[in-house]
Write a protein that holds these residues in place. Structure first.
Motif, mmCIF file in Angstrom:
data_model
loop_
_atom_site.group_PDB
_atom_site.id
_atom_site.type_symbol
_atom_site.label_atom_id
_atom_site.label_comp_id
_atom_site.label_asym_id
_atom_site.label_seq_id
_atom_site.Cartn_x
_atom_site.Cartn_y
_atom_site.Cartn_z
ATOM 1 N N ALA A 135 0.905 -1.125 -0.087
ATOM 2 C CA ALA A 135 -0.106 0.120 -0.066
ATOM 3 C C ALA A 135 0.828 1.267 -0.180
ATOM 4 C CB ALA A 135 -0.928 0.036 1.301
ATOM 5 N N ILE A 140 -0.375 5.084 -0.544
ATOM 6 C CA ILE A 140 -1.201 5.051 0.472
ATOM 7 C C ILE A 140 -0.898 5.447 2.048
ATOM 8 C CG2 ILE A 140 -3.051 3.506 1.183
ATOM 9 C CD1 ILE A 140 -3.569 4.172 -1.451
ATOM 10 N N LEU A 266 -5.862 1.105 -4.511
ATOM 11 C CA LEU A 266 -5.194 -0.019 -4.190
ATOM 12 C C LEU A 266 -5.662 -1.256 -4.844
ATOM 13 C CD1 LEU A 266 -5.564 -0.072 -0.277
ATOM 14 C CD2 LEU A 266 -3.463 -0.686 -1.611
ATOM 15 N N PHE A 288 -4.661 3.522 6.217
ATOM 16 C CA PHE A 288 -4.878 2.147 5.853
ATOM 17 C C PHE A 288 -4.721 1.140 6.900
ATOM 18 C CE2 PHE A 288 -3.050 -1.925 4.461
ATOM 19 C CZ PHE A 288 -4.057 -2.551 3.866
#
Length: 325
Positions: A135, A140, A266, A288
């Motif tokens: 990620a 992210i 993602l 996340f």
């Protein structure tokens, strides 16, 4: 969840073979969880996708006669043209090794394993550290995450945690579990030390992350590159786990569009046509937490989101079966 199902003896027609691990649960909890699994079976069967449910302990993976085999008594399940859905998380290292053998046998036979559906399913299917690495590489926001070494070396994590995460509080969780199992909040270094000492002999593998104050977490359901529903989950009063299975509550979420955009990024990044992504709603924005594929629950969503996600799940399963991969 999916592990709650009991074994059934259905006809030998091609079907979804759902391989479960009821040994993950106290038998009393197992009975309480059967309803949700039965709802999922009913969903598939109403849509022309028959389901057989088998216990992982009843299966014997093998190579024999020039091919992979997966024996249920005298029957080789790999001969039937079935697709497979495997509950692959467990707190028991012995079960985990057996499930790994089943998984690799199904893949070696070229059969459809529905809970793969993701780039590098071997590492990304359940490993929370691998998820964070992936990620973060996709831009992210992820929490600082430190893996705990094994056995007598486990305490070596404490120096790294102090340096990288600060004085606490922390969350300690198994690297590859689900449903809030084994998630422990520790207030500072002394409690963290005790938690590490208790976890190390279990050989589960664990990670440590900072505990982040949040307004609950959200699960985003992504199908074919688009977020089709978002569920807000909040812990019950006095708790820190938002999992509905642990007493939290679920509701539709119409807030922060960033969780939708980030979830779609993602899903594209891990080549997943169906992905369920969990986020913590912190003061600094969404962070996340983890993802799941077809085993993620949707039954607690209100309508019309529940029906929308159910339709997406059925479509995804049909597409995978039709493609044969």
């Amino acid at each position: 969840m999916t592990d709650a199902l009991s074994r059934t003896d259905e006809p030998r027609a091609p079907s979804i073979v759902w391989i479960t691990n009821p040994d993950n649960y106290d038998p009393r909890r197992h009975l309480l969880l059967q309803k949700e699994g039965s709802d999922r079976v009913n969903l598939f069967e109403r849509n022309g996708l028959p389901v057989r449910v088998v216990h992982s302990g009843d299966l014997v993976p093998a190579w024999s006669g020039g091919a992979p085999r997966l024996y249920l008594d005298e029957e080789d399940l790999l001969d039937g043209g079935h697709a497979f859905l495997l509950s692959d998380w467990t707190w028991d290292a012995g079960i985990g090794r057996h499930v790994q053998a089943i998984t690799r046998t199904i893949r070696a036979a070229g059969r459809v394993l529905l809970n793969d559906g993701i780039r590098d399913a071997e590492s990304l299917g359940s490993d929370k550290l691998a998820m964070c690495h992936t990620a973060a590489a996709l831009g992210i926001p992820v929490p600082p995450t430190v893996a705990v070494p094994f056995g007598r070396y486990a305490r070596r994590v404490l120096t790294v945690v102090d340096r990288e995460l600060g004085p606490g509080p922390y969350v300690v969780k198994p690297r590859a579990m689900a449903m809030g199992f084994g998630v422990l909040k520790t207030e500072g270094p002394e409690q963290l030390t005790a938690a590490v000492d208790l976890l190390a002999p279990a050989a589960l593998g664990a990670v440590v992350q900072p505990f982040q104050e949040n307004d609950g977490d959200v699960r985003v359901y992504v199908h074919r590159g688009k977020a089709v529903a978002v569920m807000l989950r909040r812990p019950k009063a006095g708790s820190y786990l938002a999992n509905v299975s642990e007493g939290g509550s679920g509701a539709s979420f119409e807030g922060d569009d960033r969780v939708r955009t980030l979830s779609e990024r993602l899903a594209a990044g891990v080549d997943a046509d169906y992905l369920c992504v969990d986020w913590l709603l912190t003061r600094g924005g969404p962070v996340f937490n983890e993802w799941m594929t077809v085993s993620a629950a949707y039954e607690d969503l209100p309508e019309p989101d529940r029906s929308r996600v159910a339709a997406a799940l059925v479509t995804y399963v049909r597409d995978r079966i039709a493609a044969g991969s």
